[in-house]
Design an enzyme around this catalytic site. Structure first.
Site, PDB file in Angstrom:
ATOM      1  N   ALA A  18       0.826  -1.254  -0.017  1.00 54.05           N
ATOM      2  CA  ALA A  18       0.076   0.126   0.026  1.00 54.05           C
ATOM      3  C   ALA A  18       0.948   1.221   0.128  1.00 54.05           C
ATOM      4  O   ALA A  18       2.004   1.088   0.512  1.00 54.05           O
ATOM      5  CB  ALA A  18      -1.010   0.048   1.223  1.00 54.05           C
ATOM      6  N   LYS A  32       4.287   1.592  -6.209  1.00 48.13           N
ATOM      7  CA  LYS A  32       5.416   0.915  -6.513  1.00 48.13           C
ATOM      8  C   LYS A  32       5.050  -0.338  -7.332  1.00 48.13           C
ATOM      9  O   LYS A  32       5.488  -0.916  -8.243  1.00 48.13           O
ATOM     10  CB  LYS A  32       6.582   0.418  -5.447  1.00 48.13           C
ATOM     11  CG  LYS A  32       7.073   1.572  -4.844  1.00 48.13           C
ATOM     12  CD  LYS A  32       8.144   0.999  -3.662  1.00 48.13           C
ATOM     13  CE  LYS A  32       8.794   2.224  -3.038  1.00 48.13           C
ATOM     14  NZ  LYS A  32       7.914   3.230  -2.467  1.00 48.13           N
ATOM     15  N   GLU A  38      -0.882  -6.632   1.786  1.00 52.56           N
ATOM     16  CA  GLU A  38      -0.862  -5.535   2.584  1.00 52.56           C
ATOM     17  C   GLU A  38      -1.659  -6.010   4.001  1.00 52.56           C
ATOM     18  O   GLU A  38      -2.623  -6.673   3.741  1.00 52.56           O
ATOM     19  CB  GLU A  38      -1.747  -4.416   1.891  1.00 52.56           C
ATOM     20  CG  GLU A  38      -1.960  -3.284   2.658  1.00 52.56           C
ATOM     21  CD  GLU A  38      -0.755  -2.546   3.442  1.00 52.56           C
ATOM     22  OE1 GLU A  38      -0.917  -2.202   4.555  1.00 52.56           O
ATOM     23  OE2 GLU A  38       0.153  -2.334   3.109  1.00 52.56           O
ATOM     24  N   CYS A  68      12.380   4.147   3.543  1.00 48.38           N
ATOM     25  CA  CYS A  68      12.232   5.925   3.516  1.00 48.38           C
ATOM     26  C   CYS A  68      12.758   6.417   4.766  1.00 48.38           C
ATOM     27  O   CYS A  68      12.283   7.163   5.523  1.00 48.38           O
ATOM     28  CB  CYS A  68      10.751   6.081   3.022  1.00 48.38           C
ATOM     29  SG  CYS A  68       9.587   5.890   4.286  1.00 48.38           S
TER      30      CYS A  68
END
Length: 427
Positions: free
Chosen positions: A257, A261, A277, A375
């Site tokens: 989710a 990507k 997910e 990230c």
């Protein structure tokens, strides 16, 4: 008392509610989505003003908090404190509007808590009288000066001693807006021409991401509703390129989710894609995004660590492991992260990431590749995580990325912060 929806006072009031929720531990994005659902009649200008005030105030929360510590003698109610934070931020950004900001902040508190209007008026007028001292109040506190928690500063210093200040500075800026072109529907050059004609200029980056000169509302993007374009950070767009899935391969997006990507992988190649997910509502977003783009994949709700719940025993040729992390590389986009995270959370994220890697490795075919993505800009979640994984798995070979062992992108004017490591399973 109801304020006009197009007034500054209304935007101050609504953004203060969001800031107050965050300071009480709530998620900023979730709160804003609930607020939008409760106000479906908001004009785009109102929506943008509320969002900008809340996000900007929280990016610089440490600075605003340092100023208020010198102005408040006792803690006010949470909404009032949040309103003062938003107003102080606005005074710092728009000093020429000082009279209007104070007046509208008083109107905002009068609409919510009428008995506090005198207090808000007095504090903000005192703030203006002492504005020359703000820089000194902020400067003596390193966490306030950099607008990041102290533990965050210390981790960055250890991980990136040569560039930690630049990373912090980038984390306090407004994020850029980048687009991904659906290669099945149009070329990047065609997309750039379409955007230019619509008055939304941008330029092409090295990885074919389109960086806009300035962010715009999604409603202004030509072709978005028709699936020609998607909003996706330029740094995130490296993931599908680095995994480099080919036609006919079986591919897993393990933490998929909201589906950006996954969609990028499908736009680049005809693959058999399984998107997992854990959260059912977020899984629905994957399906909606794929449908808008005219793409198809199997989407399942499952914990990727629980192989018995979802894996049929057939190995994958490629795995994208975009794992849960601190999100320290995207804090400017989600500024509540800085103030909701705690130092001890990083170790918990690292433990969860290790569990995911160990589970997914079992599902990868010999000679298959896994791309590990975060990230984050903290080494414990990135370089050190991969080093520990390789120590546990003798059949894991780390493949170079652009002649380097891995790739750490730091937030800058073009993209957010991401980490990539490419692993191949030996035969």
């Amino acid at each position: 008392m109801r304020l006009p929806a197009d007034s500054l006072g209304y935007a101050l009031q609504a953004s203060a509610r969001l800031v107050a929720e965050v300071l009480d531990g709530a998620n900023l994005t979730d709160g804003f989505e609930r607020m939008q659902q409760a106000h479906p009649d908001w004009a785009e200008g109102t929506r943008g003003a509320v969002r900008d005030l809340a996000w900007s105030t929280l990016r610089e929360y440490g600075r605003g908090d340092a100023v208020l510590r010198h102005l408040l003698h006792a803690p006010p109610p949470s909404f009032v404190r949040a309103l003062l934070l938003v107003a102080v931020h606005r005074l710092g950004q728009r000093p020429e509007q000082a009279h209007t900001v104070v007046d509208q902040a008083v109107q905002a508190v009068a609409a919510e808590m009428p008995g506090m209007r005198g207090m808000v008026n007095a504090v903000l007028r005192n703030a203006l009288r002492q504005k020359a001292s703000w820089a000194d109040w902020i400067g003596v506190d390193e966490a306030a000066r950099h607008a990041h928690p102290r533990w965050w500063l210390e981790r960055l210093r250890r991980s990136h001693p040569e560039r930690w200040e630049a990373v912090l500075d980038a984390g306090n800026q407004h994020p850029p807006m980048a687009l991904r072109v659906n290669r099945r529907r149009m070329t990047v050059d065609e997309a750039l021409a379409m955007l230019q004609q619509a008055g939304v200029p941008g330029h092409r980056l090295e990885n074919d991401a389109v960086l806009l000169e300035r962010p715009v509302a999604v409603a202004r993007l030509p072709g978005h509703g028709e699936g020609l374009l998607s909003v996706q950070d330029a740094g995130a767009q490296w993931a599908a390129r680095l995994l480099d899935a080919r036609d006919g391969e079986r591919v897993l997006d393990a933490c998929a989710a909201p589906g950006g990507k996954s969609a990028h992988l499908l736009e680049r190649a005809d693959v058999d894609l399984l998107a997992l997910e854990l959260d059912p509502q977020r899984a629905e977003r994957i399906g909606r995004n794929l449908a808008r783009l005219g793409l198809a994949a199997q989407v399942r709700v499952a914990d990727c660590r629980d192989l018995h719940a979802w894996w049929d025993g057939r190995p994958f040729d490629r795995i994208l492991a975009d794992v849960p992390c601190s999100a320290s590389g995207v804090a400017r986009r989600h500024p509540d992260i800085k103030w909701l995270r705690r130092d001890e959370d990083i170790g918990r994220f690292a433990a969860q990431q290790a569990e995911i890697l160990d589970a997914l490795w079992q599902t990868l075919a010999p000679d298959g590749t896994m791309l590990y993505v975060t990230c984050s800009v903290f080494d414990e979640e990135n370089r050190l995580q991969i080093a520990r994984f390789r120590a546990r798995h003798g059949d894991a070979e780390q493949l170079p990325i652009d002649n380097r062992p891995d790739c750490q992108l730091f937030p800058n004017a073009e993209h957010d912060g991401f980490y990539f490591a490419l692993l191949r399973k030996s035969r």
